[in-house]
Write a protein that holds these residues in place. Structure first.
Motif, PDB file in Angstrom:
ATOM      1  N   SER A  69       0.928  -1.360   0.067  1.00  0.00           N
ATOM      2  CA  SER A  69      -0.143   0.093   0.048  1.00  0.00           C
ATOM      3  C   SER A  69       0.669   1.159   0.089  1.00  0.00           C
ATOM      4  O   SER A  69       0.402   2.252  -0.559  1.00  0.00           O
ATOM      5  CB  SER A  69      -0.977   0.065   1.166  1.00  0.00           C
ATOM      6  OG  SER A  69      -0.227  -0.089   2.496  1.00  0.00           O
ATOM      7  N   SER A  70       2.199   1.189   0.461  1.00  0.00           N
ATOM      8  CA  SER A  70       2.851   2.309   0.630  1.00  0.00           C
ATOM      9  C   SER A  70       3.326   2.760  -0.805  1.00  0.00           C
ATOM     10  O   SER A  70       3.943   4.013  -0.853  1.00  0.00           O
ATOM     11  CB  SER A  70       4.096   2.256   1.574  1.00  0.00           C
ATOM     12  OG  SER A  70       4.971   1.167   0.942  1.00  0.00           O
ATOM     13  N   ASP A  71       3.347   1.930  -1.790  1.00  0.00           N
ATOM     14  CA  ASP A  71       3.810   2.242  -2.948  1.00  0.00           C
ATOM     15  C   ASP A  71       2.569   3.012  -3.908  1.00  0.00           C
ATOM     16  O   ASP A  71       2.702   3.195  -5.205  1.00  0.00           O
ATOM     17  CB  ASP A  71       4.042   0.989  -3.855  1.00  0.00           C
ATOM     18  CG  ASP A  71       5.059   0.101  -3.140  1.00  0.00           C
ATOM     19  OD1 ASP A  71       6.005   0.934  -2.861  1.00  0.00           O
ATOM     20  OD2 ASP A  71       5.268  -0.983  -3.249  1.00  0.00           O
ATOM     21  N   ILE A  72       1.326   3.020  -3.357  1.00  0.00           N
ATOM     22  CA  ILE A  72       0.262   3.764  -4.014  1.00  0.00           C
ATOM     23  C   ILE A  72       0.276   5.243  -3.711  1.00  0.00           C
ATOM     24  O   ILE A  72       0.141   5.663  -2.405  1.00  0.00           O
ATOM     25  CB  ILE A  72      -1.239   2.950  -3.741  1.00  0.00           C
ATOM     26  CG1 ILE A  72      -1.038   1.706  -4.033  1.00  0.00           C
ATOM     27  CG2 ILE A  72      -2.166   3.855  -4.173  1.00  0.00           C
ATOM     28  CD1 ILE A  72      -2.203   1.004  -3.495  1.00  0.00           C
ATOM     29  N   LEU A  73       0.416   6.188  -4.544  1.00  0.00           N
ATOM     30  CA  LEU A  73       0.361   7.717  -4.310  1.00  0.00           C
ATOM     31  C   LEU A  73      -1.221   8.284  -4.453  1.00  0.00           C
ATOM     32  O   LEU A  73      -1.517   8.207  -5.494  1.00  0.00           O
ATOM     33  CB  LEU A  73       1.311   8.269  -5.173  1.00  0.00           C
ATOM     34  CG  LEU A  73       2.990   7.724  -5.164  1.00  0.00           C
ATOM     35  CD1 LEU A  73       3.696   8.432  -5.961  1.00  0.00           C
ATOM     36  CD2 LEU A  73       3.486   7.959  -3.717  1.00  0.00           C
ATOM     37  N   LEU A  74      -1.507   9.014  -3.564  1.00  0.00           N
ATOM     38  CA  LEU A  74      -2.803   9.571  -3.338  1.00  0.00           C
ATOM     39  C   LEU A  74      -2.635  11.049  -3.276  1.00  0.00           C
ATOM     40  O   LEU A  74      -1.904  11.349  -2.392  1.00  0.00           O
ATOM     41  CB  LEU A  74      -3.828   9.163  -2.333  1.00  0.00           C
ATOM     42  CG  LEU A  74      -4.085   7.394  -2.537  1.00  0.00           C
ATOM     43  CD1 LEU A  74      -4.815   7.048  -1.159  1.00  0.00           C
ATOM     44  CD2 LEU A  74      -4.665   7.010  -3.804  1.00  0.00           C
ATOM     45  N   SER A  80      -7.185   2.358   2.024  1.00  0.00           N
ATOM     46  CA  SER A  80      -7.549   1.324   3.286  1.00  0.00           C
ATOM     47  C   SER A  80      -7.995   0.005   2.495  1.00  0.00           C
ATOM     48  O   SER A  80      -7.982   0.103   1.356  1.00  0.00           O
ATOM     49  CB  SER A  80      -8.972   1.847   3.950  1.00  0.00           C
ATOM     50  OG  SER A  80     -10.023   1.990   3.397  1.00  0.00           O
ATOM     51  N   ASN A  81      -7.967  -1.082   3.303  1.00  0.00           N
ATOM     52  CA  ASN A  81      -8.454  -2.372   2.599  1.00  0.00           C
ATOM     53  C   ASN A  81      -7.348  -2.655   1.601  1.00  0.00           C
ATOM     54  O   ASN A  81      -7.899  -3.453   0.446  1.00  0.00           O
ATOM     55  CB  ASN A  81      -9.924  -2.260   2.127  1.00  0.00           C
ATOM     56  CG  ASN A  81     -10.879  -1.629   3.410  1.00  0.00           C
ATOM     57  OD1 ASN A  81     -10.749  -2.366   4.641  1.00  0.00           O
ATOM     58  ND2 ASN A  81     -11.988  -1.006   3.145  1.00  0.00           N
ATOM     59  N   PHE A  82      -6.153  -2.742   1.726  1.00  0.00           N
ATOM     60  CA  PHE A  82      -5.293  -3.093   0.713  1.00  0.00           C
ATOM     61  C   PHE A  82      -5.143  -4.655   0.829  1.00  0.00           C
ATOM     62  O   PHE A  82      -4.886  -5.125   1.724  1.00  0.00           O
ATOM     63  CB  PHE A  82      -4.052  -2.323   0.877  1.00  0.00           C
ATOM     64  CG  PHE A  82      -3.012  -2.981  -0.116  1.00  0.00           C
ATOM     65  CD1 PHE A  82      -2.955  -2.504  -1.464  1.00  0.00           C
ATOM     66  CD2 PHE A  82      -1.973  -3.938  -0.087  1.00  0.00           C
ATOM     67  CE1 PHE A  82      -1.772  -2.569  -2.414  1.00  0.00           C
ATOM     68  CE2 PHE A  82      -1.266  -4.514  -0.708  1.00  0.00           C
ATOM     69  CZ  PHE A  82      -1.045  -3.883  -2.147  1.00  0.00           C
ATOM     70  N   ASN A  83      -5.422  -5.269  -0.213  1.00  0.00           N
ATOM     71  CA  ASN A  83      -5.151  -6.864  -0.402  1.00  0.00           C
ATOM     72  C   ASN A  83      -4.671  -7.235  -1.904  1.00  0.00           C
ATOM     73  O   ASN A  83      -5.011  -6.674  -2.651  1.00  0.00           O
ATOM     74  CB  ASN A  83      -6.225  -7.545   0.252  1.00  0.00           C
ATOM     75  CG  ASN A  83      -7.704  -7.230  -0.369  1.00  0.00           C
ATOM     76  OD1 ASN A  83      -7.757  -7.916  -1.537  1.00  0.00           O
ATOM     77  ND2 ASN A  83      -8.341  -6.578   0.130  1.00  0.00           N
ATOM     78  N   GLY A  84      -4.122  -8.554  -1.777  1.00  0.00           N
ATOM     79  CA  GLY A  84      -3.910  -8.994  -3.131  1.00  0.00           C
ATOM     80  C   GLY A  84      -2.537  -9.749  -2.989  1.00  0.00           C
ATOM     81  O   GLY A  84      -1.746  -9.447  -2.170  1.00  0.00           O
ATOM     82  N   ASN A  85      -1.956 -10.280  -4.245  1.00  0.00           N
ATOM     83  CA  ASN A  85      -0.730 -11.001  -4.575  1.00  0.00           C
ATOM     84  C   ASN A  85      -0.627 -10.982  -6.140  1.00  0.00           C
ATOM     85  O   ASN A  85      -1.668 -11.070  -6.670  1.00  0.00           O
ATOM     86  CB  ASN A  85      -0.587 -12.187  -3.640  1.00  0.00           C
ATOM     87  CG  ASN A  85      -1.753 -13.235  -3.799  1.00  0.00           C
ATOM     88  OD1 ASN A  85      -1.823 -13.826  -4.881  1.00  0.00           O
ATOM     89  ND2 ASN A  85      -2.599 -13.365  -2.816  1.00  0.00           N
ATOM     90  N   GLN A 107       6.879   3.970 -11.106  1.00  0.00           N
ATOM     91  CA  GLN A 107       7.801   2.845 -11.534  1.00  0.00           C
ATOM     92  C   GLN A 107       8.737   2.540 -10.430  1.00  0.00           C
ATOM     93  O   GLN A 107       8.989   2.958  -9.478  1.00  0.00           O
ATOM     94  CB  GLN A 107       8.748   3.458 -12.719  1.00  0.00           C
ATOM     95  CG  GLN A 107       9.721   4.392 -12.429  1.00  0.00           C
ATOM     96  CD  GLN A 107      10.443   4.876 -13.774  1.00  0.00           C
ATOM     97  OE1 GLN A 107       9.907   4.829 -14.720  1.00  0.00           O
ATOM     98  NE2 GLN A 107      11.489   5.558 -13.535  1.00  0.00           N
ATOM     99  N   ASP A 108       9.385   1.164 -10.697  1.00  0.00           N
ATOM    100  CA  ASP A 108      10.397   0.523  -9.952  1.00  0.00           C
ATOM    101  C   ASP A 108       9.779   0.452  -8.452  1.00  0.00           C
ATOM    102  O   ASP A 108      10.621   0.473  -7.561  1.00  0.00           O
ATOM    103  CB  ASP A 108      11.716   1.436  -9.922  1.00  0.00           C
ATOM    104  CG  ASP A 108      12.308   1.691 -11.394  1.00  0.00           C
ATOM    105  OD1 ASP A 108      11.936   0.846 -12.250  1.00  0.00           O
ATOM    106  OD2 ASP A 108      12.770   2.713 -11.617  1.00  0.00           O
ATOM    107  N   VAL A 109       8.581   0.239  -8.264  1.00  0.00           N
ATOM    108  CA  VAL A 109       8.102  -0.484  -6.942  1.00  0.00           C
ATOM    109  C   VAL A 109       7.832  -1.754  -6.842  1.00  0.00           C
ATOM    110  O   VAL A 109       7.317  -2.233  -5.623  1.00  0.00           O
ATOM    111  CB  VAL A 109       6.718   0.649  -6.515  1.00  0.00           C
ATOM    112  CG1 VAL A 109       7.188   2.153  -6.665  1.00  0.00           C
ATOM    113  CG2 VAL A 109       5.605   0.194  -7.602  1.00  0.00           C
ATOM    114  N   ALA A 110       7.670  -2.604  -7.894  1.00  0.00           N
ATOM    115  CA  ALA A 110       7.258  -3.889  -8.035  1.00  0.00           C
ATOM    116  C   ALA A 110       8.251  -4.670  -8.873  1.00  0.00           C
ATOM    117  O   ALA A 110       8.725  -3.997  -9.943  1.00  0.00           O
ATOM    118  CB  ALA A 110       5.684  -4.327  -8.141  1.00  0.00           C
TER     119      ALA A 110
END
Length: 298
Positions: A69-74, A80-85, A107-110
């Motif tokens: 979630s820290s890789d998402i810029l708002l 909230s409610n971050f999930n997945g893989n 870029q370059d976060v995953a």
């Protein structure tokens, strides 16, 4: 040209199978070169204008690691409610205030399995409307409902376009005019800002002054519920039938002309000498106006 020697310095006789033959490298395993960076797409099923939390999906072109979630810029929102893989992730975005909301993944976060870093996502945007709609004016079709009134309307004006599928609730907090008026129907004008409520009018034989009108529960086009609004002294009702009292200072037994006063409970019109019915007497010297009249009886 180089040579391969053993520990005693003897040259090694090395013969490699031809490509594709048994025991060759190409026969045993394909050689794969992955230099393609994963891309990521941000999508949401929400409307372009939102008034609350909305869900976003981040889909990579292949499985990645290191994404959180820290890789998402708002901007103008919280997450909230971050999930997945793997390649698929979801999260909720809650606007902080009315205005533009943006969602970005740089870029370059995953990283994919070949250590290629991702390419930045195309920005996702929404417009937030968190402002509650307000009533700007309430007007009545007549200031006073009387015996001659057959229909009555209340017009409610809003400061923005409203959801015309949701009608406001109109009540009368200080008086109860239900003996005189009853709701028939309501409709929105084409501008989606003006609502007109139509009432039937009955002879309630009542007098109510300065009736307040309260309006609530309408919604704007994105679902914001209006701020409740009360307008004071919008209209009055006066369809109470006036009564009249006859008085005289003359004694119970008379031997000549005597004066009589006729006093109504409110001002009236069209009352005249011909409206006085006498038995064994005549009337003259009729005068008066409004609520008070006098005449002589002989």
């Amino acid at each position: 040209v180089g040579t391969i020697k053993d520990s005693n310095g003897n040259e090694v006789d090395l013969t490699l199978p031809n490509p594709g033959e048994t025991d060759s490298l190409g026969f045993n395993k394909d050689i794969i070169i992955d230099a393609i960076a994963p891309t990521v797409t941000l999508t949401s099923t929400s409307e372009e204008t939102v008034n609350d939390k909305f869900s976003v999906t981040a889909t990579f072109t292949e499985a990645v690691t290191g994404f959180d979630s820290s890789d998402i810029l708002l901007d103008n929102a919280t997450i909230s409610n971050f999930n997945g893989n793997g390649a698929n992730y979801t999260f909720d975005v809650t606007p902080s205030s009315s205005g533009r909301v943006t969602v970005d993944i740089n870029q370059d976060v995953a990283t994919d399995s070949a250590t290629n870093n991702n390419i930045a996502a195309t920005q996702l945007t929404r417009e937030a409307d968190l402002t509650l709609p307000t009533v700007t004016n309430i007007t009545a079709s007549t200031s006073t409902i009387s015996d001659s009134t057959t229909t009555f309307t209340l017009t409610v004006e809003y400061g923005e376009e409203m959801d015309v599928l949701v009608n406001p609730d109109i009540t009368f907090p200080t008086e109860n005019p239900n003996n005189t008026i009853s709701f028939d129907n309501g409709s929105w004008n084409n501008d989606s800002k003006t609502y007109v409520a139509t009432y039937s009018v009955a002879d309630g034989d009542e007098e109510l002054a300065d009736i307040d009108v309260k309006v609530e529960n309408a919604k704007d086009k994105v679902g914001n519920i209006q701020t409740a609004f009360t307008s004071n002294d919008v209209f009055s009702i006066d369809n109470q039938n006036p009564t009249v009292t006859l008085n005289s200072t003359a004694p119970e037994t008379v031997n000549g002309k005597f004066s009589v006063s006729a006093t109504f409970t409110e001002a009236v019109t069209n009352f005249e000498i011909n409206d006085i019915t006498l038995n064994n007497a005549t009337v003259d010297n009729f005068s008066g106006s409004g609520a008070s009249y006098s005449f002589d009886v002989t």
